[in-house]
Scaffold this active site. Structure first.
Site, short mmCIF file in Angstrom:
data_model
loop_
_atom_site.label_atom_id
_atom_site.label_comp_id
_atom_site.label_asym_id
_atom_site.label_seq_id
_atom_site.Cartn_x
_atom_site.Cartn_y
_atom_site.Cartn_z
N GLU A 112 -10.74 0.82 -2.89
CA GLU A 112 -11.07 0.58 -1.67
C GLU A 112 -11.73 2.06 -1.03
OE1 GLU A 112 -7.83 -1.14 -0.25
OE2 GLU A 112 -8.48 -0.31 2.12
N ASP B 138 -13.94 -1.36 3.52
CA ASP B 138 -12.84 -1.48 4.14
C ASP B 138 -13.30 -1.32 5.37
OD1 ASP B 138 -10.16 -1.31 6.35
OD2 ASP B 138 -9.24 -0.15 4.98
N ASP C 142 -7.27 3.23 -2.84
CA ASP C 142 -7.70 3.01 -1.10
C ASP C 142 -8.52 4.66 -1.39
OD1 ASP C 142 -8.92 3.21 0.65
OD2 ASP C 142 -6.93 1.79 1.67
N LYS D 251 -9.77 -6.29 8.26
CA LYS D 251 -8.26 -6.35 9.30
C LYS D 251 -8.92 -6.82 10.64
CE LYS D 251 -6.66 -2.00 6.92
NZ LYS D 251 -7.76 -0.65 6.58
N SER E 166 0.91 -1.14 -0.25
CA SER E 166 0.06 -0.04 -0.18
C SER E 166 1.31 0.70 -0.33
CB SER E 166 -0.70 0.28 1.62
OG SER E 166 -1.35 1.15 1.37
N LYS F 21 -1.36 -1.04 -4.49
CA LYS F 21 -1.76 -0.02 -4.70
C LYS F 21 -1.88 0.72 -4.08
CE LYS F 21 -4.97 0.19 0.19
NZ LYS F 21 -5.11 -0.62 0.89
N GLY G 97 -3.63 -3.33 6.28
CA GLY G 97 -2.75 -3.68 7.42
C GLY G 97 -2.90 -2.03 7.87
N LYS H 191 -2.70 4.66 -2.74
CA LYS H 191 -3.94 5.60 -1.95
C LYS H 191 -4.34 6.66 -2.96
CE LYS H 191 -4.37 4.07 2.18
NZ LYS H 191 -5.09 3.08 2.49
O1 OSB Z 1 -7.27 2.33 5.17
O2 OSB Z 1 -5.92 0.54 4.74
C1 OSB Z 1 -5.78 1.29 4.94
C2 OSB Z 1 -2.41 2.16 6.59
C3 OSB Z 1 -3.51 2.58 7.94
C4 OSB Z 1 -4.91 3.13 7.81
C5 OSB Z 1 -5.66 2.61 6.90
C6 OSB Z 1 -5.05 2.07 5.92
C7 OSB Z 1 -3.62 1.84 5.90
C8 OSB Z 1 -3.03 1.30 4.98
C9 OSB Z 1 -1.67 0.36 5.46
O3 OSB Z 1 -3.06 0.98 3.65
C10 OSB Z 1 -1.29 -0.87 5.22
C11 OSB Z 1 -0.21 -1.13 5.44
O4 OSB Z 1 -0.40 -1.97 6.45
O5 OSB Z 1 1.51 -1.36 4.76
MG MG Z 2 -8.40 0.78 3.19
#
Ligand code: OSB
Ligand code: MG
Length: 373
Positions: free
Chosen positions: A213, A238, A188, A262, A135, A161, A290, A163
Site C-alpha cells: 500500500e 490509499d 503499508d 477511506k 493493521s 497488514k 481505517g 506497517k
Molecule cells: O494508512 O491505512 C493507513 C491509520 C492512521 C493513518 C493511516 C492509516 C492507518 C491504519 C490504521 O493503517 C487502520 C485502522 O484504523 O486500524
Molecule cells: Mg494506508
C-alpha cells in the site's frame, strides 16, 4: 428536512497501545464528532483527520475551523434531505474532505433513520457480514510483532497488514513468513520509499504479499505506475485517491491494482460510492481503510464495507483493539471467523453512549442554522 442544530465536539481517547507508522506515532486520538439534530432525530459523523497534518493536509484543528466557519453554516442554510446533496452544498470549499465527510456522513445517518432502513441498505450494501483484517503498527522489536500477529490470528482476523518503512521491512516479512507461510499478508508504507528503492521493493515479491500500500509519494500516480511495472506484488493506493477521477486516472495508468477506500479521505459516502463503482466497473477490487476511528466512524466504515466490490478484508476491526471503552453500544466485535455482522436496524445500528461522549468532551460548539453563509 429542518436542521435544528449542529453540535461539534472534540473528545480525547487514549489508544490501548501506541500506533506507529512511517510518519509518526499516535498514542491518543483527538476525535471530532458532529451531532446533527433534525426533527427529533440525531445523525452522527466523525472526522478522520489526524492530530497533525501528516497523513493528509488536514488535522483535527483545521477540520474544526472549516466545519465551524464554512461547512456547518452552509449545511444548516441548505438543510438537505439526502447525504448525496452535500458535495454540491460544499463545492465552494476546496479540499478539506475529512471535514466535509464529517457532516455528510451524519446526514446519511439521519436519512437512514428517517427512512427506517439500515445505513448499509441506504448505501446499496449487499452483504450481511464483512471480512476483517488488522493493521499492525511498527513495533519495538520483531518478536513483539510476532506475538501480536499470533494474537490477532487467534482472534480470527483474515488478513494481517504490516506497517513498513526502510529498516522495518524485508527482515520483518522474512520472520513472519517463516512462521506463517500461508497467511494473507500485506504491507503499508505510507509513502516511505522513493523510486530509487525499486530494486529493494522488488525484493518484497518473495513474500507473496497480497499488496503493498502506497509505497511512494502521497500525491503520486505516475511513479507508482512506473514502479508497478517492476513489481509482481500488486500496488494498492490509499493517500493518492481523493475522488472518482483519481481512481479512474490511477486505474488507467496502471498505478495500482487495488484501491483502499477511506470515507474521510474521499470526502464522504457519496464520493466513496463513486470510487467503489468506478473501480468495480473496471475490475479493480476495493477494501475499506481505517483511521483509528471511534465506534461512530467505525460504524460508518462497516456500512460502507457492505457494498459489493468490497471483496478484500478491510482495516475495520473490533473496538477492543483500539479502546478500553468505546463510545457506542454494543461495541464492535469480530467473530472467530474474522467477520463483523452488518446491523439491520435503522441508521448505523449502534447506539451512541451520550453520557460517555459528554464526559470525554473537551471542546464543544453549536452551529446554528441562522449563521452566515
Ligand atoms: O494508512 O491505512 C493507513 C491509520 C492512521 C493513518 C493511516 C492509516 C492507518 C491504519 C490504521 O493503517 C487502520 C485502522 O484504523 O486500524
Ligand atoms: Mg494506508
Amino acid at each position: 428536512m429542518r436542521i435544528d442544530g449542529i453540535i461539534l465536539r472534540e473528545l480525547h481517547l487514549p489508544l490501548v497501545r501506541p500506533f506507529e507508522t512511517s510518519f509518526g506515532v499516535t498514542r491518543e486520538r483527538r476525535i471530532l464528532l458532529a451531532e446533527i439534530k433534525s426533527e427529533g432525530l440525531t445523525g452522527w459523523g466523525e472526522c478522520t483527520a489526524g492530530e497533525r497534518p501528516f497523513f493528509s493536509g488536514e488535522s483535527t484543528d483545521s477540520a474544526w475551523q472549516v466545519i465551524v466557519n464554512e461547512l456547518g453554516p452552509m449545511l444548516a442554510a441548505e438543510s438537505p434531505e439526502h447525504g448525496g446533496k452535500c458535495p454540491r452544498i460544499f463545492r465552494q470549499v476546496r479540499g478539506n474532505r475529512m471535514a466535509k465527510a464529517t457532516l455528510e456522513n451524519a446526514i446519511w445517518d439521519l436519512e437512514a433513520q428517517r427512512e427506517g432502513v439500515s445505513l448499509s441498505r441506504l448505501l446499496g450494501g449487499v452483504r450481511d457480514t464483512i471480512p476483517c483484517g488488522v493493521s499492525l503498527g511498527i513495533q519495538p522489536s520483531i518478536s513483539e510483532l510476532l506475538d501480536l500477529i499470533e494474537k490477532e490470528l487467534a482472534a480470527g482476523y483474515q488478513r494481517i497488514k504490516l506497517k513498513c518503512k526502510p529498516g522495518w521491512d524485508i527482515e520483518v516479512f522474512e520472520r513472519v513468513r517463516n512462521r506463517w507461510p500461508g497467511i494473507t499478508l500485506s504491507c503499508d508504507a505510507n509513502s516511505a520509499y522513493r523510486l530509487r528503492d525499486t530494486d529493494h521493493l522488488a525484493a518484497f515479491d518473495a513474500f507473496d504479499l497480497l499488496m503493498i500500500e502506497q509505497p511512494l509519494w502521497h500525491d503520486d500516480f505516475y511513479y507508482h505506475s512506473m514502479l508497478q511495472k517492476r513489481l509482481e506484488t500488486p500496488i494498492c493506493l490509499d493517500e493518492s485517491i481523493h475522488n472518482r477521477r483519481d481512481a479512474l486516472a490511477a486505474i488507467e495508468m496502471e498505478s495500482c491494482k487495488v484501491i483502499n477506500v477511506k470515507l474521510g479521505r474521499v470526502g464522504g459516502f457519496s464520493e466513496a460510492i463513486a470510487v467503489h463503482n468506478a473501480a468495480q466497473e473496471r475490475g479493480i477490487p476495493v477494501w475499506c481503510g481505517g483511521m483509528l476511528e471511534s465506534g461512530i466512524g467505525r460504524s460508518h466504515n462497516i456500512a460502507l464495507s457492505s457494498l459489493e466490490n468490497f471483496t478484500l478484508p478491510g482495516d475495520v476491526s473490533a473496538s477492543a483493539r483500539y479502546w478500553e471503552e468505546d463510545i457506542i453500544e454494543p461495541e464492535v466485535t469480530v467473530s472467530p471467523a474474522g467477520e463483523i455482522a452488518i446491523p439491520d436496524t435503522p441508521g448505523r445500528g449502534y447506539e451512541v453512549r451520550t453520557d460517555l461522549v459528554e464526559r470525554l468532551t473537551v471542546r464543544k460548539e453549536t452551529i446554528r442554522a441562522f449563521a452566515l453563509v
